[in-house]
Every structure is written in structure tokens, then in C-alpha cells.
Design a protein around this motif. Structure first.
Motif, PDB file in Angstrom:
ATOM      1  N   MET A 169       0.845  -1.186   0.000  1.00 27.58           N
ATOM      2  CA  MET A 169       0.000   0.000   0.000  1.00 27.58           C
ATOM      3  C   MET A 169       0.890   1.249   0.000  1.00 27.58           C
ATOM      4  SD  MET A 169      -2.877   0.978   2.789  1.00 27.58           S
ATOM      5  CE  MET A 169      -4.382   1.139   1.925  1.00 27.58           C
ATOM      6  N   PRO A 170       0.660   2.191  -0.935  1.00 32.58           N
ATOM      7  CA  PRO A 170       1.517   3.384  -1.013  1.00 32.58           C
ATOM      8  C   PRO A 170       1.250   4.353   0.131  1.00 32.58           C
ATOM      9  CG  PRO A 170      -0.205   3.481  -2.671  1.00 32.58           C
ATOM     10  CD  PRO A 170      -0.333   2.153  -1.991  1.00 32.58           C
ATOM     11  N   SER A 171       2.283   5.052   0.500  1.00 39.94           N
ATOM     12  CA  SER A 171       2.175   6.057   1.557  1.00 39.94           C
ATOM     13  C   SER A 171       1.955   7.422   0.910  1.00 39.94           C
ATOM     14  CB  SER A 171       3.453   6.071   2.391  1.00 39.94           C
ATOM     15  OG  SER A 171       3.422   7.160   3.274  1.00 39.94           O
ATOM     16  N   TYR A 172       0.965   8.150   1.376  1.00 40.79           N
ATOM     17  CA  TYR A 172       0.673   9.470   0.833  1.00 40.79           C
ATOM     18  C   TYR A 172       1.205  10.602   1.710  1.00 40.79           C
ATOM     19  CZ  TYR A 172      -2.279   6.971  -2.404  1.00 40.79           C
ATOM     20  OH  TYR A 172      -2.731   6.132  -3.368  1.00 40.79           O
ATOM     21  N   ALA A 173       1.911  10.264   2.740  1.00 41.19           N
ATOM     22  CA  ALA A 173       2.507  11.282   3.601  1.00 41.19           C
ATOM     23  C   ALA A 173       3.688  11.907   2.869  1.00 41.19           C
ATOM     24  CB  ALA A 173       2.969  10.658   4.911  1.00 41.19           C
ATOM     25  N   PRO A 174       3.805  13.237   2.940  1.00 40.99           N
ATOM     26  CA  PRO A 174       4.935  13.883   2.268  1.00 40.99           C
ATOM     27  C   PRO A 174       6.252  13.510   2.933  1.00 40.99           C
ATOM     28  CG  PRO A 174       3.682  15.476   3.546  1.00 40.99           C
ATOM     29  CD  PRO A 174       2.943  14.170   3.618  1.00 40.99           C
ATOM     30  N   ASN A 175       7.275  13.347   2.119  1.00 47.33           N
ATOM     31  CA  ASN A 175       8.580  13.044   2.708  1.00 47.33           C
ATOM     32  C   ASN A 175       9.266  14.337   3.133  1.00 47.33           C
ATOM     33  OD1 ASN A 175       9.709  14.150   0.400  1.00 47.33           O
ATOM     34  ND2 ASN A 175       9.873  12.173  -0.632  1.00 47.33           N
ATOM     35  N   HIS A 176      10.360  14.198   3.829  1.00 47.28           N
ATOM     36  CA  HIS A 176      11.046  15.366   4.390  1.00 47.28           C
ATOM     37  C   HIS A 176      11.572  16.297   3.305  1.00 47.28           C
ATOM     38  CE1 HIS A 176      10.716  14.071   8.495  1.00 47.28           C
ATOM     39  NE2 HIS A 176      11.167  12.869   8.172  1.00 47.28           N
ATOM     40  N   SER A 177      12.045  15.735   2.195  1.00 46.61           N
ATOM     41  CA  SER A 177      12.618  16.600   1.162  1.00 46.61           C
ATOM     42  C   SER A 177      11.539  17.449   0.489  1.00 46.61           C
ATOM     43  CB  SER A 177      13.385  15.785   0.122  1.00 46.61           C
ATOM     44  OG  SER A 177      12.514  14.922  -0.571  1.00 46.61           O
ATOM     45  N   SER A 178      10.333  16.916   0.314  1.00 48.45           N
ATOM     46  CA  SER A 178       9.281  17.731  -0.300  1.00 48.45           C
ATOM     47  C   SER A 178       8.793  18.807   0.658  1.00 48.45           C
ATOM     48  CB  SER A 178       8.114  16.863  -0.780  1.00 48.45           C
ATOM     49  OG  SER A 178       7.429  16.282   0.307  1.00 48.45           O
ATOM     50  N   ILE A 179       8.758  18.517   1.935  1.00 47.66           N
ATOM     51  CA  ILE A 179       8.391  19.527   2.930  1.00 47.66           C
ATOM     52  C   ILE A 179       9.445  20.626   2.947  1.00 47.66           C
ATOM     53  CG2 ILE A 179       8.084  19.974   5.397  1.00 47.66           C
ATOM     54  CD1 ILE A 179       6.853  17.168   5.605  1.00 47.66           C
ATOM     55  N   TRP A 180      10.712  20.229   2.899  1.00 47.13           N
ATOM     56  CA  TRP A 180      11.806  21.196   2.897  1.00 47.13           C
ATOM     57  C   TRP A 180      11.735  22.087   1.666  1.00 47.13           C
ATOM     58  CZ3 TRP A 180      16.081  22.090  -0.228  1.00 47.13           C
ATOM     59  CH2 TRP A 180      17.040  22.937   0.310  1.00 47.13           C
ATOM     60  N   ARG A 181      11.532  21.485   0.484  1.00 45.43           N
ATOM     61  CA  ARG A 181      11.447  22.263  -0.753  1.00 45.43           C
ATOM     62  C   ARG A 181      10.272  23.233  -0.715  1.00 45.43           C
ATOM     63  NH1 ARG A 181      12.920  17.276  -3.806  1.00 45.43           N
ATOM     64  NH2 ARG A 181      10.713  16.819  -3.585  1.00 45.43           N
ATOM     65  N   THR A 182       9.153  22.782  -0.196  1.00 49.72           N
ATOM     66  CA  THR A 182       7.981  23.646  -0.089  1.00 49.72           C
ATOM     67  C   THR A 182       8.265  24.814   0.846  1.00 49.72           C
ATOM     68  OG1 THR A 182       6.514  21.773  -0.505  1.00 49.72           O
ATOM     69  CG2 THR A 182       5.537  23.708   0.523  1.00 49.72           C
ATOM     70  N   SER A 183       8.914  24.538   1.964  1.00 52.35           N
ATOM     71  CA  SER A 183       9.257  25.597   2.914  1.00 52.35           C
ATOM     72  C   SER A 183      10.188  26.620   2.289  1.00 52.35           C
ATOM     73  CB  SER A 183       9.919  25.005   4.165  1.00 52.35           C
ATOM     74  OG  SER A 183       9.031  24.150   4.832  1.00 52.35           O
ATOM     75  N   VAL A 184      11.168  26.154   1.548  1.00 57.35           N
ATOM     76  CA  VAL A 184      12.113  27.055   0.889  1.00 57.35           C
ATOM     77  C   VAL A 184      11.389  27.896  -0.152  1.00 57.35           C
ATOM     78  CG1 VAL A 184      14.101  27.137  -0.674  1.00 57.35           C
ATOM     79  CG2 VAL A 184      14.150  25.648   1.323  1.00 57.35           C
ATOM     80  N   THR A 185      10.512  27.279  -0.926  1.00 57.10           N
ATOM     81  CA  THR A 185       9.763  28.001  -1.957  1.00 57.10           C
ATOM     82  C   THR A 185       8.885  29.079  -1.348  1.00 57.10           C
ATOM     83  OG1 THR A 185       9.758  26.034  -3.367  1.00 57.10           O
ATOM     84  CG2 THR A 185       8.114  27.728  -3.847  1.00 57.10           C
ATOM     85  N   ILE A 186       8.194  28.753  -0.276  1.00 56.26           N
ATOM     86  CA  ILE A 186       7.328  29.735   0.386  1.00 56.26           C
ATOM     87  C   ILE A 186       8.160  30.868   0.966  1.00 56.26           C
ATOM     88  CG2 ILE A 186       5.785  30.092   2.367  1.00 56.26           C
ATOM     89  CD1 ILE A 186       4.692  27.263   1.797  1.00 56.26           C
ATOM     90  N   THR A 187       9.276  30.533   1.584  1.00 51.66           N
ATOM     91  CA  THR A 187      10.147  31.551   2.168  1.00 51.66           C
ATOM     92  C   THR A 187      10.671  32.503   1.093  1.00 51.66           C
ATOM     93  OG1 THR A 187      10.812  30.038   3.918  1.00 51.66           O
ATOM     94  CG2 THR A 187      12.258  31.906   3.510  1.00 51.66           C
ATOM     95  N   LYS A 188      11.089  31.954  -0.039  1.00 57.67           N
ATOM     96  CA  LYS A 188      11.585  32.796  -1.128  1.00 57.67           C
ATOM     97  C   LYS A 188      10.474  33.685  -1.677  1.00 57.67           C
ATOM     98  CE  LYS A 188      15.398  29.928  -2.727  1.00 57.67           C
ATOM     99  NZ  LYS A 188      15.937  29.154  -3.862  1.00 57.67           N
TER     100      LYS A 188
END
Length: 53
Positions: free
Chosen positions: A1-20
Motif C-alpha cells: 500500500m503506497p504512503s501518501y505522507a509527504p517526505n522530508h525533502s518535499s516539505i523542505w522544498r515547499t518551505s524554501v519556496t514559500i520563504t523565497k
């Protein structure tokens, strides 16, 4: 069964994008304020020059 929880790297990238994006919006606001200040200063200088004549 696939996991739909975001991984740490996608959370990090999203945070960086929002910050920029937030930083860019703030810088744009400061730039607009500098332009307005320059226009106001030029207008005041022109008025001052016309009063000296």
C-alpha cells in the motif's frame, strides 16, 4: 500500500519556496516604496526650484 505522507525533502522544498516567495514580495514592496520616495523627492525639488526663480 503506497504512503501518501509527504517526505522530508518535499516539505523542505515547499518551505524554501514559500520563504523565497515571501522574501520576494517584501523586496518588491520595498522597491515600490523607494520609487515613490524618489518621485516625491523629485517633485519637491522641482517645486523648490520653481519657487527660487
Amino acid at each position: 500500500m503506497p504512503s501518501y505522507a509527504p517526505n522530508h525533502s518535499s516539505i523542505w522544498r515547499t518551505s524554501v519556496t514559500i520563504t523565497k516567495a515571501l522574501r520576494d514580495a517584501e523586496e518588491a514592496g520595498r522597491f515600490i516604496n523607494r520609487l515613490k520616495d524618489a518621485k516625491t523627492e523629485k517633485l519637491l525639488m522641482d517645486i523648490n526650484r520653481s519657487n527660487e526663480v
